[in-house]
Structures are given as C-alpha cells and as structure tokens.
Design a protein around this motif. Sequence first.
Motif, PDB file in Angstrom:
ATOM      1  N   THR A 243       0.859   0.824  -0.075  1.00 36.94           N
ATOM      2  CA  THR A 243      -0.413   1.539  -0.180  1.00 36.94           C
ATOM      3  C   THR A 243      -1.540   0.594  -0.581  1.00 36.94           C
ATOM      4  O   THR A 243      -2.711   0.884  -0.297  1.00 36.94           O
ATOM      5  N   LEU A 244      -1.211  -0.522  -1.233  1.00 37.28           N
ATOM      6  CA  LEU A 244      -2.241  -1.470  -1.642  1.00 37.28           C
ATOM      7  C   LEU A 244      -2.551  -2.495  -0.550  1.00 37.28           C
ATOM      8  O   LEU A 244      -3.234  -3.491  -0.783  1.00 37.28           O
ATOM      9  N   SER A 245      -2.040  -2.242   0.658  1.00 38.97           N
ATOM     10  CA  SER A 245      -2.422  -3.006   1.846  1.00 38.97           C
ATOM     11  C   SER A 245      -3.085  -2.032   2.811  1.00 38.97           C
ATOM     12  O   SER A 245      -3.271  -0.857   2.489  1.00 38.97           O
ATOM     13  N   ASN A 246      -3.406  -2.495   4.001  1.00 38.14           N
ATOM     14  CA  ASN A 246      -4.039  -1.597   4.965  1.00 38.14           C
ATOM     15  C   ASN A 246      -3.079  -0.561   5.543  1.00 38.14           C
ATOM     16  O   ASN A 246      -3.476   0.258   6.376  1.00 38.14           O
ATOM     17  N   ASP A 247      -1.816  -0.585   5.062  1.00 39.84           N
ATOM     18  CA  ASP A 247      -0.892   0.514   5.400  1.00 39.84           C
ATOM     19  C   ASP A 247      -1.439   1.853   4.921  1.00 39.84           C
ATOM     20  O   ASP A 247      -1.030   2.905   5.427  1.00 39.84           O
ATOM     21  N   TYR A 248      -2.345   1.830   3.940  1.00 41.99           N
ATOM     22  CA  TYR A 248      -2.855   3.082   3.364  1.00 41.99           C
ATOM     23  C   TYR A 248      -3.487   3.985   4.424  1.00 41.99           C
ATOM     24  O   TYR A 248      -3.560   5.208   4.249  1.00 41.99           O
ATOM     25  N   THR A 249      -3.943   3.391   5.532  1.00 36.88           N
ATOM     26  CA  THR A 249      -4.609   4.200   6.564  1.00 36.88           C
ATOM     27  C   THR A 249      -3.653   5.222   7.181  1.00 36.88           C
ATOM     28  O   THR A 249      -4.092   6.226   7.730  1.00 36.88           O
ATOM     29  N   LYS A 250      -2.347   4.974   7.088  1.00 37.71           N
ATOM     30  CA  LYS A 250      -1.364   5.913   7.645  1.00 37.71           C
ATOM     31  C   LYS A 250      -1.261   7.191   6.818  1.00 37.71           C
ATOM     32  O   LYS A 250      -0.715   8.186   7.284  1.00 37.71           O
ATOM     33  N   LEU A 251      -1.768   7.151   5.577  1.00 34.96           N
ATOM     34  CA  LEU A 251      -1.663   8.318   4.702  1.00 34.96           C
ATOM     35  C   LEU A 251      -2.781   9.331   4.940  1.00 34.96           C
ATOM     36  O   LEU A 251      -2.584  10.531   4.778  1.00 34.96           O
ATOM     37  N   GLY A 252      -3.960   8.861   5.289  1.00 40.02           N
ATOM     38  CA  GLY A 252      -5.071   9.773   5.532  1.00 40.02           C
ATOM     39  C   GLY A 252      -5.595  10.414   4.257  1.00 40.02           C
ATOM     40  O   GLY A 252      -5.262  10.019   3.146  1.00 40.02           O
ATOM     41  N   LYS A 253      -6.411  11.444   4.430  1.00 44.16           N
ATOM     42  CA  LYS A 253      -7.006  12.172   3.308  1.00 44.16           C
ATOM     43  C   LYS A 253      -6.099  13.326   2.894  1.00 44.16           C
ATOM     44  O   LYS A 253      -5.332  13.864   3.697  1.00 44.16           O
ATOM     45  N   ALA A 254      -6.203  13.717   1.626  1.00 45.90           N
ATOM     46  CA  ALA A 254      -5.351  14.787   1.098  1.00 45.90           C
ATOM     47  C   ALA A 254      -6.178  15.739   0.253  1.00 45.90           C
ATOM     48  O   ALA A 254      -7.220  15.374  -0.302  1.00 45.90           O
ATOM     49  N   GLY A 264       2.345  -2.467 -13.984  1.00 45.35           N
ATOM     50  CA  GLY A 264       2.344  -3.923 -13.874  1.00 45.35           C
ATOM     51  C   GLY A 264       1.336  -4.445 -12.875  1.00 45.35           C
ATOM     52  O   GLY A 264       0.422  -3.746 -12.448  1.00 45.35           O
ATOM     53  N   THR A 265       1.524  -5.720 -12.480  1.00 47.69           N
ATOM     54  CA  THR A 265       0.637  -6.348 -11.518  1.00 47.69           C
ATOM     55  C   THR A 265       1.290  -6.338 -10.153  1.00 47.69           C
ATOM     56  O   THR A 265       2.489  -6.087 -10.016  1.00 47.69           O
ATOM     57  N   LYS A 266       0.492  -6.609  -9.121  1.00 49.47           N
ATOM     58  CA  LYS A 266       1.005  -6.573  -7.765  1.00 49.47           C
ATOM     59  C   LYS A 266       2.115  -7.605  -7.577  1.00 49.47           C
ATOM     60  O   LYS A 266       2.049  -8.709  -8.111  1.00 49.47           O
ATOM     61  N   LYS A 267       3.142  -7.234  -6.843  1.00 45.50           N
ATOM     62  CA  LYS A 267       4.297  -8.101  -6.638  1.00 45.50           C
ATOM     63  C   LYS A 267       3.866  -9.463  -6.088  1.00 45.50           C
ATOM     64  O   LYS A 267       3.112  -9.539  -5.122  1.00 45.50           O
ATOM     65  N   PRO A 272      -4.694  -6.580  -4.313  1.00 44.74           N
ATOM     66  CA  PRO A 272      -4.351  -5.788  -3.128  1.00 44.74           C
ATOM     67  C   PRO A 272      -4.950  -6.403  -1.864  1.00 44.74           C
ATOM     68  O   PRO A 272      -6.052  -6.967  -1.897  1.00 44.74           O
ATOM     69  N   THR A 273      -4.214  -6.310  -0.766  1.00 41.55           N
ATOM     70  CA  THR A 273      -4.681  -6.909   0.483  1.00 41.55           C
ATOM     71  C   THR A 273      -5.520  -5.952   1.309  1.00 41.55           C
ATOM     72  O   THR A 273      -6.090  -6.361   2.316  1.00 41.55           O
ATOM     73  N   ARG A 274      -5.606  -4.682   0.916  1.00 43.40           N
ATOM     74  CA  ARG A 274      -6.476  -3.759   1.636  1.00 43.40           C
ATOM     75  C   ARG A 274      -7.931  -4.137   1.364  1.00 43.40           C
ATOM     76  O   ARG A 274      -8.256  -4.681   0.306  1.00 43.40           O
ATOM     77  N   THR A 281      -8.744  -5.852  -8.247  1.00 38.70           N
ATOM     78  CA  THR A 281      -7.965  -6.101  -9.448  1.00 38.70           C
ATOM     79  C   THR A 281      -6.505  -6.282  -9.090  1.00 38.70           C
ATOM     80  O   THR A 281      -6.003  -5.679  -8.133  1.00 38.70           O
ATOM     81  N   SER A 282      -5.811  -7.135  -9.865  1.00 40.58           N
ATOM     82  CA  SER A 282      -4.373  -7.306  -9.645  1.00 40.58           C
ATOM     83  C   SER A 282      -3.566  -6.242 -10.381  1.00 40.58           C
ATOM     84  O   SER A 282      -2.353  -6.155 -10.210  1.00 40.58           O
ATOM     85  N   ASN A 283      -4.233  -5.441 -11.216  1.00 40.94           N
ATOM     86  CA  ASN A 283      -3.556  -4.369 -11.951  1.00 40.94           C
ATOM     87  C   ASN A 283      -3.260  -3.212 -10.997  1.00 40.94           C
ATOM     88  O   ASN A 283      -4.168  -2.566 -10.472  1.00 40.94           O
ATOM     89  N   LYS A 284      -1.969  -2.960 -10.777  1.00 46.41           N
ATOM     90  CA  LYS A 284      -1.587  -1.958  -9.773  1.00 46.41           C
ATOM     91  C   LYS A 284      -2.072  -0.560 -10.120  1.00 46.41           C
ATOM     92  O   LYS A 284      -2.444   0.213  -9.237  1.00 46.41           O
ATOM     93  N   GLN A 285      -2.065  -0.215 -11.418  1.00 50.87           N
ATOM     94  CA  GLN A 285      -2.489   1.148 -11.780  1.00 50.87           C
ATOM     95  C   GLN A 285      -3.956   1.373 -11.425  1.00 50.87           C
ATOM     96  O   GLN A 285      -4.320   2.436 -10.898  1.00 50.87           O
ATOM     97  N   PHE A 286      -4.814   0.397 -11.700  1.00 53.24           N
ATOM     98  CA  PHE A 286      -6.226   0.544 -11.369  1.00 53.24           C
ATOM     99  C   PHE A 286      -6.435   0.586  -9.852  1.00 53.24           C
ATOM    100  O   PHE A 286      -7.304   1.300  -9.350  1.00 53.24           O
TER     101      PHE A 286
END
Length: 491
Positions: A243-254, A264-267, A272-274, A281-286
């Motif tokens: 979800t923190l990459s451009n894969d997020y576009t597959k989810l759409g709006k909800a 934690g931080t991104k693996k 994020p690459t999106r 931020t590298s903080n995954k929660q944010f």
Amino acid sequence: MTRTIDIVQKLWNLCNDLRDDGVTYHQYVTELTYLLFLKMAKETGQEGQLPEGRRWDDLKARSAPERLDHYRQTLLDLGKHTEPLVRMIYTDASSFVRKPATLSKLVTDIDALDWYSAKEEGLGDLYEGLLAKNANEKKSGAGQYFTPRPLIDAIVAVMQPSSDDVIQDPAAGTGGFLIAADHYVREHEDVYGWPEAKQREYFESTFHGMELVPDTHRLALMNLMLHGLANDPERSGIRLGDTLSNDYTKLGKASLILSNPPFGTKKGGGTPTRDDLTFVTSNKQFAFLQHIYRALKVHGRAAVILPDNVLFESGIGKQIRADLMDKCSLHTILRLPTGIFYAQGVKTNVLFLTRTPGEKGGTKEVWVYDLRANMPQFGKRTPFTRDYFADFEAAFGDDPTGGPDALAQRVDTGEAGRFRKFTREQIKERGDSLDISWLKDDSADQGELPEPAQLAQETLTELSGAMEELRAILLELGEDETALEEAGVLS
C-alpha cells in the motif's frame, strides 16, 4: 463452538510432528493451509476448482513412501492452475516437510477429524481459531498479523458497516477486519433474502484489502474463502501488494476503512515509493494514516489502530496530525490497554475519524476514552474479552460517523471518569499533541516490573520516534536526504 475448539487444538498439536523436521510455527500454519485447502474443498463441495489428480482423495490414496513426491508435485501444479484463487494460494508454494512418514501422519490425522461437526459450527471459525493460536504463540512471530478479535468486534460494532459500504483494509494481515465487517452485515441485514444479482455484487465487490507478505496473503485468502467471501484479482478481495507503493491505486476509494497498520519503519529503510503523499516519512504508521484519510470518500469513516508515538511526535508527525484534523473530523480516540498485542511494550490507540467535505477545520472537538489506566494485566490468567469494551461502546453512541448531533449527546465524565472532550483550540494549545491522559494509573504503581522484552520494546519505540523527529528537523534545515541515508539517520 466446543467441537471447533477441540479440532483447533488437535490441528495445533499436529505441529509437534513437524518439530523434528525443523518446521517453525508460522511455516506449520502455511503448510497446514496447503493441506486444509484440499481437504476443505472436498468437504464444501468445491473440488471442481481443482484439477483431477490433485485433490484430497488423490493425495490420501497414495502409499506412504510416494505421498510426499505426489504432494510436492501437487503444490507445483496448483501454483500454475488457471483458477485464480487456487493459483494465488499455491504460487511459489513449497513443502517444509522432509520425511514421508511425517506427511503421511498429517494426512491421516487431518482426515480423521470430525469434519461434520466442523462444518456445522463453521469452517471459517475453525481456521480463525488456528490463526489465533499461531498469533498467541510468541515463538511464531505471527502476532503482528493478527488483531485480537474482541478489539476487532468492538470497533466493527461502533462503525456499523452496511451493504452500502465499500470496505477497505490497506494492511489486511489475515483478513480479520473484513471478515468481521461481513459478519456484522449478515447479522443486521437479510443478505440471503436479496436478489441474486445484489448478493453477487455484495460478496464480490464490497471488501478490499492489501497485504505485503506472501505467506500472510495465503492465510488471508484461505480465511476469506472459508467465510464465503470472494477474492477476485480484478474486483475485490485481498491483493498481494504494498500500500505504501503505487500498488495503492488497486484499492480505490472507500466509505469505510478498518485497519491495524504494521508498526515501525518501512522494510529496508527509506520512504514510501508511492508518489502522492503530501508528507514524506519512513514511519509506516504516519504513511498509512495519510493513505487512510486520503482514500476515504467524503463522509466516509475510518477506525485505525496506531501506537502512542503517532499522537505526540513533532516535526512531520505534527504536520500530519494537523492535516488529518483539517480534512477529517477526528471525533474519538480510544486509549487501549497495554499487553493485548504481540509487542507488549507498544501502547496503542484507536482513532475514529470521518472525512469532511472541505480541506480545513474538519475537527471541532476530540473525545478521548481512557481504557488504559487502572486496567488488569492481561494474559492467560486474565483474558482480554469483549466485555471490557461495553462502557466505551455505550459512550460512543449510535452514530458511526460521530456527527455533531451525536457528539452533543455525549457526556464528559470529568477528571475522575474515562471519557472527556477536548476542543480543537485546546489541542492547538497542546502543540497539536493528541497524547492526552488525565487519570492516575494506580495499576502502574502495583505489581511486578515489566518484562525485560517489554522495557526494550518501549525503548525502541521511543528511539524510533526521536529519530523521526531528528530526521524531520534536518530535512527542514535543508540537509540532503541521500546524505542522511548514508549517515544512518534514514535507515
């Protein structure tokens, strides 16, 4: 449910047969999923989706010496199968079993279980019981993918999902939130009384999720299937992706988002690459929090579980909280008890928010419910149950969006109570910190010191927050991001 619990325990005990083969708990559940898919396809009359020669009875019919080779070939063939769900579960599947006798014992013992009773009580409940066992086993490391069911059920109850919703979990894990939301809808609406077209639309396009870890994705697919939810790569279900990459576009709006993002931080470090997030931020929660309030439709609502540092970190953290409170009504924060997650030292909260039409001034007031102070030490002796949420659910009220009329009916219990209101102006005076507490926690002054692992986890969480603040300050001062990475500040 008693028989289901018994079967879950028997399945879990089979893990002992694999210990000599060096199989870990998490590997065991994955292995069991490969076998159970074949068995449950037979029990539910869905063997038509499997090719002939690669079904449960074909495996069972093989002699013990040749069964392991047949099983390994079955995994390879199913990983290339044309049926999407089968292919997704078995893609890159390989067996952790090394001894033919071990596999034969697994097949024999699984076949001998009381599957009639399991079907009567629900195969989905059986599989979720197995996932819960795995999450509670500290050595498995699977707790990070599993949110306690009492917490999920309490969140779902106040968010009131309906068949009109498009429901999303961008960090789906094994699918607990989506399955609980479906269960709530089926309890409150006559799903099977609808016309066939409406049923199909509901089951095939209402639920959307994304999971990064392939093995966890397999467990999620199995979980959805056993609960009667479709996983269509083109339309719905839980997709394998980041979800923190451009894969997020597959989810759409909800219209409803329910999630417990990873801590934690991104693996691998980095950000994020999106390319659409306002605050990098590298903080995954944010990063996930930004995704959530950006992915909501106007008037859509969300409930997200986040650690304390999200509530108080300065720098980019403060900017993200301000942006959230501009774009959304952050109407409720539930401070959760400690000790209910796999990482004992991580203190967590549930943020309840609704997307408002404008870009400014969305939050007028924030209500904080403290379910952390003066609570029991949860564990085997004091299990964490849904009953602990009863007062919170009553105080939350009947409006899942936390609208103005509903908030006006809430009662501020004062400094001696658990539920209090804070205006947006009061929060600004606190530097936009949402880490708000007022009750003296007498339980913290009693009993034993926390476990060393808990103290270490708390320290790591605080250090992570401090590093994120330092990073934000350095970037604001114009430092080069590449240089910060080389210095280890962004790693």
